[in-house]
Scaffold this motif. Structure first.
Motif, mmCIF file in Angstrom:
data_model
loop_
_atom_site.group_PDB
_atom_site.id
_atom_site.type_symbol
_atom_site.label_atom_id
_atom_site.label_comp_id
_atom_site.label_asym_id
_atom_site.label_seq_id
_atom_site.Cartn_x
_atom_site.Cartn_y
_atom_site.Cartn_z
ATOM 1 N N CYS A 15 0.824 -1.205 0.000
ATOM 2 C CA CYS A 15 0.000 0.000 0.000
ATOM 3 C C CYS A 15 0.863 1.262 0.000
ATOM 4 C CB CYS A 15 -0.925 -0.007 1.215
ATOM 5 S SG CYS A 15 -2.209 -1.289 1.185
ATOM 6 N N GLU A 16 1.976 1.214 0.716
ATOM 7 C CA GLU A 16 2.883 2.366 0.725
ATOM 8 C C GLU A 16 3.547 2.558 -0.631
ATOM 9 O OE1 GLU A 16 5.347 1.197 3.953
ATOM 10 O OE2 GLU A 16 3.924 1.842 5.495
ATOM 11 N N LEU A 17 3.826 1.460 -1.340
ATOM 12 C CA LEU A 17 4.376 1.575 -2.693
ATOM 13 C C LEU A 17 3.398 2.259 -3.635
ATOM 14 C CD1 LEU A 17 6.042 -1.938 -3.106
ATOM 15 C CD2 LEU A 17 7.226 0.261 -3.083
ATOM 16 N N ALA A 18 2.101 2.043 -3.405
ATOM 17 C CA ALA A 18 1.087 2.668 -4.271
ATOM 18 C C ALA A 18 1.183 4.187 -4.234
ATOM 19 C CB ALA A 18 -0.309 2.210 -3.851
ATOM 20 N N ALA A 19 1.644 4.718 -3.105
ATOM 21 C CA ALA A 19 1.779 6.165 -2.987
ATOM 22 C C ALA A 19 2.904 6.718 -3.859
ATOM 23 C CB ALA A 19 2.007 6.550 -1.529
ATOM 24 N N LEU A 20 3.793 5.840 -4.374
ATOM 25 C CA LEU A 20 4.880 6.282 -5.247
ATOM 26 C C LEU A 20 4.445 6.428 -6.695
ATOM 27 C CD1 LEU A 20 7.752 3.970 -3.916
ATOM 28 C CD2 LEU A 20 7.193 6.309 -3.198
ATOM 29 N N CYS A 21 3.243 5.972 -7.030
ATOM 30 C CA CYS A 21 2.797 5.988 -8.426
ATOM 31 C C CYS A 21 2.551 7.409 -8.918
ATOM 32 C CB CYS A 21 1.488 5.198 -8.575
ATOM 33 S SG CYS A 21 1.587 3.490 -8.048
ATOM 34 N N PRO A 22 3.007 7.744 -10.126
ATOM 35 C CA PRO A 22 2.587 9.022 -10.718
ATOM 36 C C PRO A 22 1.072 9.035 -10.858
ATOM 37 C CG PRO A 22 4.394 8.043 -11.963
ATOM 38 C CD PRO A 22 3.919 6.996 -11.011
ATOM 39 N N VAL B 190 -6.721 -16.717 -2.071
ATOM 40 C CA VAL B 190 -6.799 -15.258 -2.025
ATOM 41 C C VAL B 190 -7.263 -14.834 -0.639
ATOM 42 C CG1 VAL B 190 -7.825 -13.177 -2.988
ATOM 43 C CG2 VAL B 190 -7.303 -15.120 -4.488
ATOM 44 N N VAL B 191 -6.476 -13.975 -0.008
ATOM 45 C CA VAL B 191 -6.795 -13.453 1.316
ATOM 46 C C VAL B 191 -6.998 -11.953 1.199
ATOM 47 C CG1 VAL B 191 -5.981 -13.169 3.696
ATOM 48 C CG2 VAL B 191 -5.404 -15.249 2.407
ATOM 49 N N VAL B 192 -8.110 -11.449 1.722
ATOM 50 C CA VAL B 192 -8.409 -10.019 1.692
ATOM 51 C C VAL B 192 -8.327 -9.478 3.112
ATOM 52 C CG1 VAL B 192 -10.090 -8.250 1.049
ATOM 53 C CG2 VAL B 192 -9.926 -10.355 -0.306
ATOM 54 N N LEU B 193 -7.568 -8.400 3.283
ATOM 55 C CA LEU B 193 -7.434 -7.751 4.584
ATOM 56 C C LEU B 193 -8.093 -6.370 4.528
ATOM 57 C CD1 LEU B 193 -3.734 -8.620 5.546
ATOM 58 C CD2 LEU B 193 -5.824 -9.884 6.031
ATOM 59 N N PRO B 194 -9.389 -6.308 4.793
ATOM 60 C CA PRO B 194 -10.111 -5.040 4.640
ATOM 61 C C PRO B 194 -9.653 -3.953 5.591
ATOM 62 C CG PRO B 194 -11.492 -6.715 5.686
ATOM 63 C CD PRO B 194 -10.267 -7.413 5.216
ATOM 64 N N GLU B 195 -8.951 -4.320 6.691
ATOM 65 C CA GLU B 195 -8.485 -3.286 7.610
ATOM 66 C C GLU B 195 -7.449 -2.365 6.969
ATOM 67 O OE1 GLU B 195 -6.287 -7.121 9.062
ATOM 68 O OE2 GLU B 195 -8.137 -6.581 8.016
ATOM 69 N N LEU B 196 -6.863 -2.786 5.825
ATOM 70 C CA LEU B 196 -5.902 -1.938 5.119
ATOM 71 C C LEU B 196 -6.502 -1.300 3.869
ATOM 72 C CD1 LEU B 196 -2.641 -4.073 5.465
ATOM 73 C CD2 LEU B 196 -3.295 -2.037 6.742
ATOM 74 N N GLU B 197 -7.798 -1.435 3.709
ATOM 75 C CA GLU B 197 -8.436 -0.907 2.490
ATOM 76 C C GLU B 197 -8.273 0.607 2.368
ATOM 77 O OE1 GLU B 197 -12.980 -0.446 0.822
ATOM 78 O OE2 GLU B 197 -12.366 -2.427 1.561
ATOM 79 N N GLU B 198 -8.455 1.329 3.464
ATOM 80 C CA GLU B 198 -8.352 2.783 3.387
ATOM 81 C C GLU B 198 -6.940 3.220 3.011
ATOM 82 O OE1 GLU B 198 -10.875 4.901 3.381
ATOM 83 O OE2 GLU B 198 -12.073 3.053 3.458
ATOM 84 N N LEU B 199 -5.929 2.499 3.493
ATOM 85 C CA LEU B 199 -4.553 2.816 3.115
ATOM 86 C C LEU B 199 -4.339 2.575 1.627
ATOM 87 C CD1 LEU B 199 -1.757 3.672 4.168
ATOM 88 C CD2 LEU B 199 -1.273 1.259 4.618
ATOM 89 N N ALA B 200 -4.944 1.524 1.091
ATOM 90 C CA ALA B 200 -4.825 1.232 -0.346
ATOM 91 C C ALA B 200 -5.563 2.261 -1.187
ATOM 92 C CB ALA B 200 -5.366 -0.163 -0.627
ATOM 93 N N LYS B 201 -6.660 2.757 -0.673
ATOM 94 C CA LYS B 201 -7.470 3.735 -1.425
ATOM 95 C C LYS B 201 -6.844 5.132 -1.448
ATOM 96 C CE LYS B 201 -12.141 1.834 -0.790
ATOM 97 N NZ LYS B 201 -13.458 2.077 -0.121
ATOM 98 N N ALA B 202 -6.047 5.447 -0.427
ATOM 99 C CA ALA B 202 -5.566 6.822 -0.257
ATOM 100 C C ALA B 202 -4.900 7.411 -1.505
ATOM 101 C CB ALA B 202 -4.625 6.897 0.945
ATOM 102 N N PRO B 203 -3.996 6.686 -2.205
ATOM 103 C CA PRO B 203 -3.371 7.278 -3.401
ATOM 104 C C PRO B 203 -4.347 7.396 -4.586
ATOM 105 C CG PRO B 203 -2.060 5.461 -2.520
ATOM 106 C CD PRO B 203 -3.403 5.370 -1.892
ATOM 107 N N ASN B 204 -5.564 6.898 -4.428
ATOM 108 C CA ASN B 204 -6.553 6.948 -5.505
ATOM 109 C C ASN B 204 -7.718 7.857 -5.201
ATOM 110 O OD1 ASN B 204 -5.576 4.556 -7.354
ATOM 111 N ND2 ASN B 204 -5.455 3.747 -5.256
ATOM 112 N N ALA B 205 -7.538 8.725 -4.211
ATOM 113 C CA ALA B 205 -8.625 9.582 -3.777
ATOM 114 C C ALA B 205 -9.091 10.544 -4.860
ATOM 115 C CB ALA B 205 -8.224 10.362 -2.523
ATOM 116 N N HIS B 206 -8.251 10.811 -5.859
ATOM 117 C CA HIS B 206 -8.600 11.747 -6.928
ATOM 118 C C HIS B 206 -9.497 11.122 -8.001
ATOM 119 C CE1 HIS B 206 -5.157 9.447 -8.346
ATOM 120 N NE2 HIS B 206 -5.478 9.781 -9.594
#
Length: 376
Positions: A239-246, A357-373
């Motif tokens: 999720c932190e790597l996602a924040a590096l995306c242009p 496949v394992v889903v960890l919804p407690e980290l969903e908001e962290l994954a969404k953060a770089p896509n807020a736009h």
């Protein structure tokens, strides 16, 4: 289900003797380290020890610093963390100091143990039965969901430390090494026999405290079925790597990490990495691995967003790339919304092909953060 952050804390001698808190104990640490332990206790929402430690050592488990207690109250927290113990039998001494100092007390036990514990303790502690046998995951879920515990400090004993680390439920091990040789074959040891993770733990940091050394370690090996503490770490990294995306208006920002069964990181990547406007995170990470690497078959792919099943920019979607690589386990935080592709269901495609496949919804908001736009 979300779980508390579980921190195992212990002091050992050079030959592995485990510190205890009994009245005739051999003190492995000094004043400065005892103060550090007090600071860690003050940071915790709850402190846990096994019933054997209460019987053998009669600990109080207090936050001794008045300033730290005052700081907890100023932050809207009780002066003392919740004190927790675990017992299969319910055999607990109501006269022990554990029950008569500090804040609230909580006992986790079996159905049969609850009958005995309730009779012995009366109203000095809450008793929670977990079923016919002790279940650590259920215990941690109850602590988090019912008692609001986000950070749990575990001070022993060795059986408790062994079970939590072997089950992949410990997020961190704080180990203090003292310059003493005990030489007693009957002395308690930090860990007993168990099926521990493959490979090496990750060293977070070290610190000299007078003549002892504090070492902080974290587990690294992915789980197999249910999620482990290491899974949460690696997915948080993705999720932190996602924040590096242009940023893009036409694609998600996603991060991915490929980790071998022994906890070795094989590769990582993120969307639009290296100036490639259409590369996906899983694609970027897998491209850095050797397709002939035998470790891929036992590896886990961590992706902040569910791997895609359809794309126009490349011949193969990420779910197919994962299957081609031979990976059999994927951990993700966020199921793909219909923003660009309707009903993508990458998890369903992978599961149908035999991938866990394992889903960890407690980290969903962290994954969404770089896509807020993005819309939706």
């Amino acid at each position: 289900m979300p779980l508390p952050y579980v921190l195992l804390s212990a002091a050992v001698s050079l030959d592995g003797y485990l510190d205890d808190t009994g009245p005739e104990r051999l003190l492995l640490s000094g004043p400065a380290d005892f103060d550090r332990v007090d600071e860690v206790r003050a940071s915790a929402d709850a402190i846990l020890v096994g019933a054997g430690t209460i019987r053998a050592d009669n600990p109080r488990l207090l936050v001794n610093s008045a300033e730290r207690r005052a700081a907890r109250r100023a932050a809207g927290r009780p002066a003392y963390p919740l004190k927790v113990t675990v017992t299969g039998s319910g055999d607990l001494d109501p006269a022990a100091r554990f029950w008569h100092t500090g804040g609230d007390k909580l006992v986790y036990t079996t159905d049969s143990g609850a009958v005995r514990a309730s009779r012995l303790l009366g109203n000095i502690a809450d008793v929670v039965p977990l079923g016919p046998a002790l279940d650590w995951r259920a215990l941690l879920e109850h602590l988090h969901d019912v008692r609001g515990v986000e950070r749990l400090m575990v001070e022993g004993g060795g059986t408790v430390h062994t079970q939590l680390l072997a089950e992949g439920l410990a997020d961190e091990l704080q180990l203090v090494l003292a310059p003493l040789l005990v030489g007693d074959p009957a002395a308690p040891r930090l860990f007993g026999p168990g099926a521990y993770q493959e490979g090496r733990l990750r060293l977070l940091d070290t610190r000299r405290i007078e003549d002892v050394v504090l070492m902080r370690y974290a587990p690294t090996a992915p789980g197999t079925a249910a999620a482990t503490a290491a899974d949460r770490h690696w997915l948080r990294t993705a999720c932190e790597l996602a924040a590096l995306c242009p940023p893009s208006r036409t694609a998600f920002s996603v991060g991915a990490v490929v980790v071998a069964a022994d906890g070795t990181e094989l590769a990582r990547g993120h969307s639009r990495e290296g100036g490639d406007a259409v590369v996906h995170a899983e694609e970027a990470a897998l491209a850095k691995t050797d397709p002939a690497d035998p470790r891929l078959a036992g590896a886990t792919v961590y992706s902040s967003l569910e791997p895609c099943t359809r794309r126009a920019s490349r011949p193969a979607p990420c779910a197919e790339l994962i299957l081609r690589a031979g990976v059999r386990r994927v951990v993700t935080a966020w199921r793909e919304p219909d923003t660009f592709v309707t009903a993508a269901d990458g998890a369903g495609v992978l599961s149908a092909a035999g991938v866990r496949v394992v889903v960890l919804p407690e980290l969903e908001e962290l994954a969404k953060a770089p896509n807020a736009h993005l819309p939706g």
